[in-house]
Design a protein around this motif. Structure first.
Motif, PDB file in Angstrom:
ATOM      1  N   PRO A 127      43.409  43.857  37.946  1.00  0.00           N
ATOM      2  CA  PRO A 127      44.339  42.765  37.622  1.00  0.00           C
ATOM      3  C   PRO A 127      45.203  43.110  36.419  1.00  0.00           C
ATOM      4  O   PRO A 127      44.779  43.823  35.506  1.00  0.00           O
ATOM      5  CB  PRO A 127      43.417  41.582  37.330  1.00  0.00           C
ATOM      6  CG  PRO A 127      42.093  42.184  37.002  1.00  0.00           C
ATOM      7  CD  PRO A 127      42.009  43.458  37.777  1.00  0.00           C
ATOM      8  N   ILE A 154      37.801  38.922  30.498  1.00  0.00           N
ATOM      9  CA  ILE A 154      39.155  39.173  31.000  1.00  0.00           C
ATOM     10  C   ILE A 154      39.642  40.555  30.583  1.00  0.00           C
ATOM     11  O   ILE A 154      40.193  41.320  31.396  1.00  0.00           O
ATOM     12  CB  ILE A 154      40.112  38.079  30.508  1.00  0.00           C
ATOM     13  CG1 ILE A 154      39.784  36.741  31.172  1.00  0.00           C
ATOM     14  CG2 ILE A 154      41.569  38.457  30.795  1.00  0.00           C
ATOM     15  CD1 ILE A 154      40.609  35.571  30.694  1.00  0.00           C
ATOM     16  N   SER A 188      37.763  43.142  32.563  1.00  0.00           N
ATOM     17  CA  SER A 188      38.144  43.135  33.974  1.00  0.00           C
ATOM     18  C   SER A 188      39.440  43.893  34.210  1.00  0.00           C
ATOM     19  O   SER A 188      39.572  44.633  35.199  1.00  0.00           O
ATOM     20  CB  SER A 188      38.279  41.692  34.474  1.00  0.00           C
ATOM     21  OG  SER A 188      37.057  40.998  34.377  1.00  0.00           O
ATOM     22  N   CYS A 189      40.396  43.713  33.323  1.00  0.00           N
ATOM     23  CA  CYS A 189      41.696  44.376  33.497  1.00  0.00           C
ATOM     24  C   CYS A 189      41.612  45.886  33.274  1.00  0.00           C
ATOM     25  O   CYS A 189      42.465  46.634  33.745  1.00  0.00           O
ATOM     26  CB  CYS A 189      42.724  43.765  32.543  1.00  0.00           C
ATOM     27  SG  CYS A 189      43.124  42.041  32.905  1.00  0.00           S
ATOM     28  N   ILE A 222      38.180  36.005  37.532  1.00  0.00           N
ATOM     29  CA  ILE A 222      38.804  37.324  37.390  1.00  0.00           C
ATOM     30  C   ILE A 222      37.741  38.413  37.464  1.00  0.00           C
ATOM     31  O   ILE A 222      37.911  39.434  38.142  1.00  0.00           O
ATOM     32  CB  ILE A 222      39.581  37.404  36.060  1.00  0.00           C
ATOM     33  CG1 ILE A 222      40.789  36.454  36.093  1.00  0.00           C
ATOM     34  CG2 ILE A 222      40.055  38.832  35.784  1.00  0.00           C
ATOM     35  CD1 ILE A 222      41.507  36.338  34.767  1.00  0.00           C
ATOM     36  N   THR A 239      47.011  36.289  35.675  1.00  0.00           N
ATOM     37  CA  THR A 239      46.153  37.460  35.891  1.00  0.00           C
ATOM     38  C   THR A 239      45.236  37.236  37.085  1.00  0.00           C
ATOM     39  O   THR A 239      45.053  38.135  37.924  1.00  0.00           O
ATOM     40  CB  THR A 239      45.316  37.742  34.626  1.00  0.00           C
ATOM     41  OG1 THR A 239      46.199  38.057  33.546  1.00  0.00           O
ATOM     42  CG2 THR A 239      44.360  38.893  34.844  1.00  0.00           C
ATOM     43  N   LEU A 240      44.654  36.042  37.202  1.00  0.00           N
ATOM     44  CA  LEU A 240      43.804  35.728  38.345  1.00  0.00           C
ATOM     45  C   LEU A 240      44.600  35.740  39.645  1.00  0.00           C
ATOM     46  O   LEU A 240      44.131  36.241  40.671  1.00  0.00           O
ATOM     47  CB  LEU A 240      43.137  34.362  38.134  1.00  0.00           C
ATOM     48  CG  LEU A 240      42.271  33.834  39.284  1.00  0.00           C
ATOM     49  CD1 LEU A 240      41.185  34.839  39.666  1.00  0.00           C
ATOM     50  CD2 LEU A 240      41.654  32.485  38.903  1.00  0.00           C
ATOM     51  N   ALA A 277      45.031  39.265  40.681  1.00  0.00           N
ATOM     52  CA  ALA A 277      43.786  39.835  41.206  1.00  0.00           C
ATOM     53  C   ALA A 277      43.535  39.367  42.634  1.00  0.00           C
ATOM     54  O   ALA A 277      43.162  40.162  43.514  1.00  0.00           O
ATOM     55  CB  ALA A 277      42.619  39.443  40.300  1.00  0.00           C
TER      56      ALA A 277
END
Length: 604
Positions: free
Chosen positions: A84, A181, A184-185, A232, A284-285, A288
């Motif tokens: 994401p 977050i 995750s990115c 996310i 961002t979500l 994704a």
């Protein structure tokens, strides 16, 4: 004709006040009232305090059990399914200095050596520690290529070696959400430079933390942000592990967004910056889910649309946000990133949005807070600053507030009434934040009486009237405060009147006294202010160098030092203060005006 136009000025001379120094609490404006005893907590808070006392200790005991981490292992994540995009602008210089062993976060620095090890040493301050544990350094490190990804992986694994077991600070719900977050990115790129064992371990680290976000405590405020972060994380983890996480988080996210995001798109805390940050997380979500070819839930899509519209109307002409109710101005780049998906690109529209009123002319933009602060758990970032206003002249922000945000947690005095551009009466504040053990339990909630605000708006050819009145001073002084704004759109001239008058009904009996008042105009850092020889006019120049005259008929006008919080850091600033006395049994009026310099009516 008087230079104040329809609001005629008084002819009495006014002495010049000395600037003085900023006394008392660090970061407090001049003459800010700060009670050492703190605000009184009435019976209405007792249930929340008692409940929090019980539940907080219960969760600390439960999550601190030696085997608790095993309950976070639900399935085995073996791969990453998405990368994401974090739409927030990234400063690559932070990553460059970090590769050299120097962490520069929240305005402080830490020499961690090479290879860097910031985890097993004291942080310079709490703000630095927070930024360190949310992995705020990770995006800037990831743009440094393969070397940056390897260092990010090493730091993540070394963090887990020390903090895998739950602790109140490192696993605080707000800190945890931001860390999930950021991880995750970056997870997929870190996995590309990792060994098989490191990649499996990294996936397990992300999965455990994302699952923790679905568990209590956390409370209503911040629930949408936590669930967004969990979703996310679930989108990034491949297989049934990620799918289950994502399904649970998205199922809970819809109701949380309906509570957090109002019909007009304003965050329930009334902080414009909080709405901006939530919008960036939802984007961002959305990205994704798009990589997984999954449909965005209707409630989430609606929230993104509403937040985008509110963001447009709460953006000033310099591209940054208005600074109200615990929200800072952010940056023009961050606001532009959040609006990057907005295909309309329409200009901000005048009118109300979430209790904020916007009036404008070709060169003047005025936003006024015409609603009460957030209540209950939403008041942890609220400010007692009724009828506060911000004014931009052209692209120069001239009148603003002290810019308090939660990142300046040690400067709670800036949440009081003198911390923004509004009127204070009797050296008091309309509310005060909780402190001491009360704040440790419930957060620094604002304790204030319910506020009723009445608003009237009229328009004519080339003119706008906005009149707002609140009853915050009725309980203590029996007086209503009315702020009347008249914007001449042809002349780019703002004329205003502050009116204090006795409440007709509903207030307690107040003995007639002369109460001191102060009307403050907090100036943006860098704005130059020069008092004219008439002692009633002040020449203001913003960053562009264009001049604007501020005039008033108040009995005592002074330019005094103040402070402004910029991204958690305190900067020097100035404030215009108009002082006088108001009888509690009579009407008092103070008139002021803002107009472009260079006309024939300019003072000499």
């Amino acid at each position: 004709m008087s230079p104040l136009g329809p609001f005629a000025g008084s002819e009495a001379p006014a002495p010049v006040s000395s600037s003085g120094e900023i006394p008392g609490l660090r970061g407090a404006p001049v003459r800010t009232p700060v009670r050492t005893s703190g605000p009184s907590t009435g019976p209405e808070l007792w249930p929340a305090i008692a409940g929090r006392l019980v539940t907080r200790q219960m969760w600390i005991e439960l999550y601190g059990l030696p085997g608790y981490g095993l309950t976070l292992r639900s399935g085995k994540a073996i791969a990453f399914a998405a990368t994401p995009r974090d739409f927030r602008p990234c400063d690559g210089e932070v990553g460059k200095t970090l590769l050299g062993g120097r962490f520069t976060l929240a305005g402080s620095s830490l020499e961690a050596g090479t290879p860097a090890d910031p985890w097993n040493r004291p942080s310079p301050n709490r703000a630095f520690a927070t930024e360190l544990h949310v992995f705020g350094w990770l995006p800037s490190l990831m743009v440094q290529g393969e070397r940056g990804a390897r260092e990010a992986l090493r730091l993540t694994l070394s963090w887990w070696d020390l903090f895998a077991r739950w602790s109140p600070f490192a696993w605080d719900p707000e800190i945890l959400a931001r860390r999930v977050i950021n991880l995750s990115c970056a997870a997929r790129k870190m996995g590309n430079v990792a060994t098989e064992a490191e990649r499996l371990r990294l996936a397990d680290i992300l999965g455990r933390q994302a699952r923790q976000l679905l568990r209590p405590p956390g409370g209503l405020a911040g629930r949408a942000e936590r669930l967004t972060a969990a979703a996310i994380g679930g989108s990034v983890l491949a297989g049934s592990t990620g799918s289950r996480l994502r399904r649970i988080a998205l199922g809970r996210l819809g109701p949380a967004l309906r509570v957090t995001v109002g019909p007009d798109g304003v965050h329930a805390s009334r902080s414009p910056e909080a709405g901006l940050e939530l919008l960036l997380d939802l984007m961002t979500l959305e990205d994704a889910l798009g990589q997984l070819s999954e449909t965005v839930p209707e409630a989430m899509g609606s929230a993104i649309a509403r937040l985008t519209l509110a963001l447009r109307d709460l953006t000033m002409t310099d591209g940054r946000l208005v600074s109200f109710q615990g929200g800072g101005p952010s940056t023009a780049a961050r606001v532009a990133a959040a609006r990057s998906h907005d295909g309309s690109r329409e200009a901000p529209a005048p009118g109300p949005v979430g209790g904020y009123w916007r009036i404008q002319s070709p060169l003047l933009t005025v936003l006024t807070d015409t609603a009460g602060p957030g209540q209950g758990p939403w008041s942890a970032t609220a400010c007692a600053q009724a009828l506060a206003l911000e004014i931009a002249c052209g692209r120069d922000r001239i009148v603003t507030g002290c810019g308090w945000t939660p990142r300046a947690s040690d400067r709670q005095a800036l949440r009081l009434t003198p911390g923004h551009s509004t009127l204070t009466l009797g050296d008091r504040s309309l509310g005060e934040p909780l402190g001491g053990w009360h704040a440790d339990l419930l957060g620094p909630r604002l304790i204030a009486r319910p506020l009723t605000v009445r608003v009237q708006h009229r328009e004519a050819d080339g003119a706008v009237w906005l009149e707002a009145e609140h009853d915050g001073w009725v309980a203590t002084h029996g007086l209503l405060h009315e702020r009347r704004l008249y914007l001449d759109q042809k002349l780019d001239e703002l004329r205003a009147e502050e009116r204090l008058h006795p409440a007709e009904t509903g207030g307690p009996a107040v003995r007639p006294i002369a109460a001191p008042y102060a009307v403050r105009f907090q100036l943006e850092p860098g704005v130059q202010a020069s008092l004219a020889r008439d002692r009633r006019s002040i020449l203001l120049r913003g960053h562009s160098g264009r001049g604007w005259w501020f005039r008033t008929d108040g009995p005592d006008v002074a330019i005094e030092p103040s402070v402004h919080v910029d991204d958690g850091l305190t900067r020097r600033a100035l404030q215009i203060v108009v002082r006088g006395s108001a009888r509690t049994d009579a009407e008092t009026r103070v008139r002021w005006k803002l107009s472009p310099a260079g006309s024939s009516t300019d003072p000499h």
